[in-house]
Design a protein around this motif. Structure first.
Motif, PDB file in Angstrom:
ATOM      1  N   LEU B 201       0.839  -1.216   0.000  1.00 17.08           N
ATOM      2  CA  LEU B 201       0.000   0.000   0.000  1.00 17.08           C
ATOM      3  C   LEU B 201       0.866   1.256   0.000  1.00 17.08           C
ATOM      4  N   ILE B 213      -3.705   7.601   2.795  1.00 19.48           N
ATOM      5  CA  ILE B 213      -4.230   6.460   3.553  1.00 19.48           C
ATOM      6  C   ILE B 213      -4.640   6.978   4.930  1.00 19.48           C
ATOM      7  N   TRP B 215      -5.225   6.013   8.176  1.00 21.02           N
ATOM      8  CA  TRP B 215      -4.769   4.835   8.926  1.00 21.02           C
ATOM      9  C   TRP B 215      -5.302   4.977  10.353  1.00 21.02           C
ATOM     10  N   ARG B 246       1.755  10.280   2.301  1.00 20.01           N
ATOM     11  CA  ARG B 246       0.608   9.403   2.069  1.00 20.01           C
ATOM     12  C   ARG B 246      -0.162   9.049   3.342  1.00 20.01           C
ATOM     13  N   PRO B 247       0.486   8.666   4.421  1.00 24.37           N
ATOM     14  CA  PRO B 247      -0.295   8.184   5.575  1.00 24.37           C
ATOM     15  C   PRO B 247      -0.732   9.304   6.521  1.00 24.37           C
TER      16      PRO B 247
END
Lengths: 422, 422
Positions: B201, B213, B215, B246-247
């Protein structure tokens, strides 16, 4: 006497004298802050009981376990205490977390995405959205509008509230969806809206069917004198005028208990409250009920709030007196400045010679006294006359405050003299 | 043996027997609730020390008065405690108020209005915005997307995390701006994402340059066994793959201390944190620092969190054992249901005979046991096979839980028999 009565030589002498005084102040290496309406530690101490509440009993009056999830509307017994202050029925009051600013933010966001009751479509899909902004006003209100691309339409803030004729003109534009208002002891001028002005705002014909008054009653009970000014009943006035959904009323305990760990409140029509909760319920499962219980136990009743505010007043009123006395002693004779003598709230609004406010703030900063940037009380930070300065006397100790206002007055005189001599 | 091995008469006999049992249960006038992952009063009691903290000393480790305004990032000493759990440097962790759901909401709102770092424009001006939703998943995640008109793209949630091939396919669409993920002890299946899936991912090529993402590590330390599963280091994996922004990592103490009066956390890249704070600072002057101080004092350290979670486990693990044991005893022999036996988290996910989940929930309700609506764990509330039921065993007492699961198992058998006999 005023500067106009002085000769160039007399102004030069004043400039020299004040500059010498300024240098002496500079040498003291001050580090003082008049920027924000923060309660002082002595004020916060008044509510230290909160620091060990609620104690072992964590259930509210209805027997609900405040520690667990749920209860989006907030604790009934705390809403009951604040409903009379907001002049809204308890059933139409929501208690939230520590920031009424956040409730204002969320109301804007929900309106932009979904529209409000009475909207034909979400505000965000309109070509433009505008808010009427009485100025001088609260910089964080204006910053919220800027954040979401809502255009600001400035109207004058008078001693009895916003200039109604200017508001009436502005709301002919259907893009004007709302207005800000601090009705009582406004930020920064201390103006209190009159019943008459409130009634006119409630009755105004607006081009937008979903026009809202964001009635930020942050200083509802924050009196500085014996005169316990009562805020007009905007909800009742709007209902009577056939605009029940017009007012959205905000309040908080930020300047009653702990500035950073208080409780916020929203009051409005049943439709607006249902609308708000339906969207709020997507964002959170509920507010911090333990903190609400803590507040309900500590404050006890509406009368308990007023009694606590008396203790705040005993700390605050002498500070305001200091500000006004020094400004009067140092500046009155020159006719180059005006200031408010508010009966409540958190600020003194100082108007200096046109075109010198920025210079004054620069001078104070270079002498170690931080002031809110000139223009902060105006939409987009732009004071058209560059004359308004907001003074927040609450946080510094009395001695520090006196020194800071002395620096300020000296700076006002220097900037004015500079302008005359230029 | 399974239903397929039984004759029609045998199924009819089972139906009659279970219906009689059901009637007997109905007569007990039960009022039980398995809908929400709420901690039980016994679990909340573990943290009752919070009810009288912080006490007289209201200053944080740096000497800041937590009662006053400010400190948007949250208390350093509390962020230090949770940074290792989130696997994010402390400087990249923000501590908020009582709801990480609110942080997720605000991230979506800020992205829609302003875009995120790496965005070419605000998400809200794109023709459409989509999120990948592993399912079964968390209904409140899906409700947030629905609230803001974000389209949901369902992908299967496997035992080691989302189906990566399905995600890879979905993110070829530039409208896909993000995905939800509960990486550890997922809601509701208890799945734990593997290092391999997390790495895939993190490395995925996405058409959107600003793919995120979300999370949601709500159950990072919520183990039910000795096996202390460690969540993959998604931030490190994303940095290593060249996707540092991204996260966006969420956590909270809702199921560690008080569900309604805890602290939420956000962790991400320096760019994302600066972006978040720049917008958050318009909404609020700061979080409730007194509550954060309370938590820092009570929890003490990361080890203190783990020790507290052991005490939760001692209360929770037997409840999960009860659920699994009753389901096994009552249902295993018929081959009409599967359920998870999670090593952590708050749920057991039950798959009943296709097409019967809604009927099962109806039956339990009519016997006084509230279950989450069938389909709740799927985008738009639509379980394509109408088979999944989420069981939340935490809140009821052990006896009530056993009774409720007995009602549930009885209902599962009746609904299956009804379908076979229809």
């Amino acid at each position: 006497m005023s500067f106009d009565d002085l000769s160039r030589d007399q102004i030069q002498a004043l400039f020299d004298e004040q500059t010498a005084a300024y240098r002496a102040l500079q040498e003291r290496g001050l580090k003082l802050d008049l920027t924000r309406g923060k309660p002082s530690p002595e004020q916060l101490d008044l509510s230290n009981e909160l620091l060990s509440l609620p104690g072992a009993d964590f259930k509210d009056a209805s027997g609900t376990d405040t520690r667990n999830y749920g209860g989006l509307t907030g604790l009934l017994e705390l809403r009951e205490i604040f409903a009379p202050i907001m002049r809204v029925p308890t059933s139409q009051v929501v208690a939230g977390d520590n920031a009424s600013l956040a409730m204002m933010h969320d109301n804007l966001v929900f309106a932009l995405f979904h529209g409000v009751p009475d909207s034909e479509q979400p505000w965000g899909v309109e070509e433009s959205v505008k808010f009427v902004c009485p100025a001088p006003g609260y910089d964080r209100h204006f910053a919220l509008l800027e954040e979401y691309g809502i255009e600001m339409v400035t109207v004058p803030m008078n001693a009895d509230g916003p200039d109604v004729d200017a508001v009436r003109e502005a709301v002919k534009d259907p893009a004007v969806k709302g207005m800000w208002l601090v009705p009582t002891y406004s930020n920064p001028t201390g103006a209190v809206i009159s019943e008459a002005v409130a009634a006119e705002l409630a009755a105004l014909e607006t081009a937008a069917p979903d026009f809202r008054i964001f009635w930020d009653n942050a200083y509802a009970v924050h009196h500085l004198t014996d005169q316990q000014t009562k805020t007009p009943d905007i909800l009742g006035l709007c209902v009577a005028s056939g605009h029940p959904n017009r007012p959205v009323i905000f309040a908080s305990t930020s300047k009653i208990t702990f500035a950073g760990a208080g409780v916020s409140f929203l009051g409005s029509s049943p439709d607006n409250i249902a609308w708000y909760l339906s969207h709020l319920g997507k964002r959170t499962i509920g507010p911090d009920k333990v903190n609400q219980l803590r507040h309900a136990r500590y404050l006890g009743s509406t009368e308990g709030v007023h009694a606590l505010m008396e203790r705040h007043r005993a700390i605050l009123a002498p500070k305001f007196e200091t500000v006004v006395t020094i400004l009067r002693d140092r500046l009155a004779e020159y006719g180059i400045a005006d200031w408010t003598e508010p009966a409540g709230g958190y600020f003194v609004s100082l108007d200096v010679l046109d075109g010198t406010a920025s210079r004054v703030v620069e001078l104070t900063r270079e002498a170690g006294v931080a002031m809110t940037p000139a223009g902060a009380a105006f939409p987009y930070g732009e004071d058209p006359r560059d004359r308004n300065i907001r003074i927040a006397p609450s946080f510094p100790s009395p001695d520090d405050l006196a020194t800071a206002i002395d620096v300020l007055a000296t700076s006002v005189l220097i900037a004015a003299a500079e302008q005359y001599l230029a």
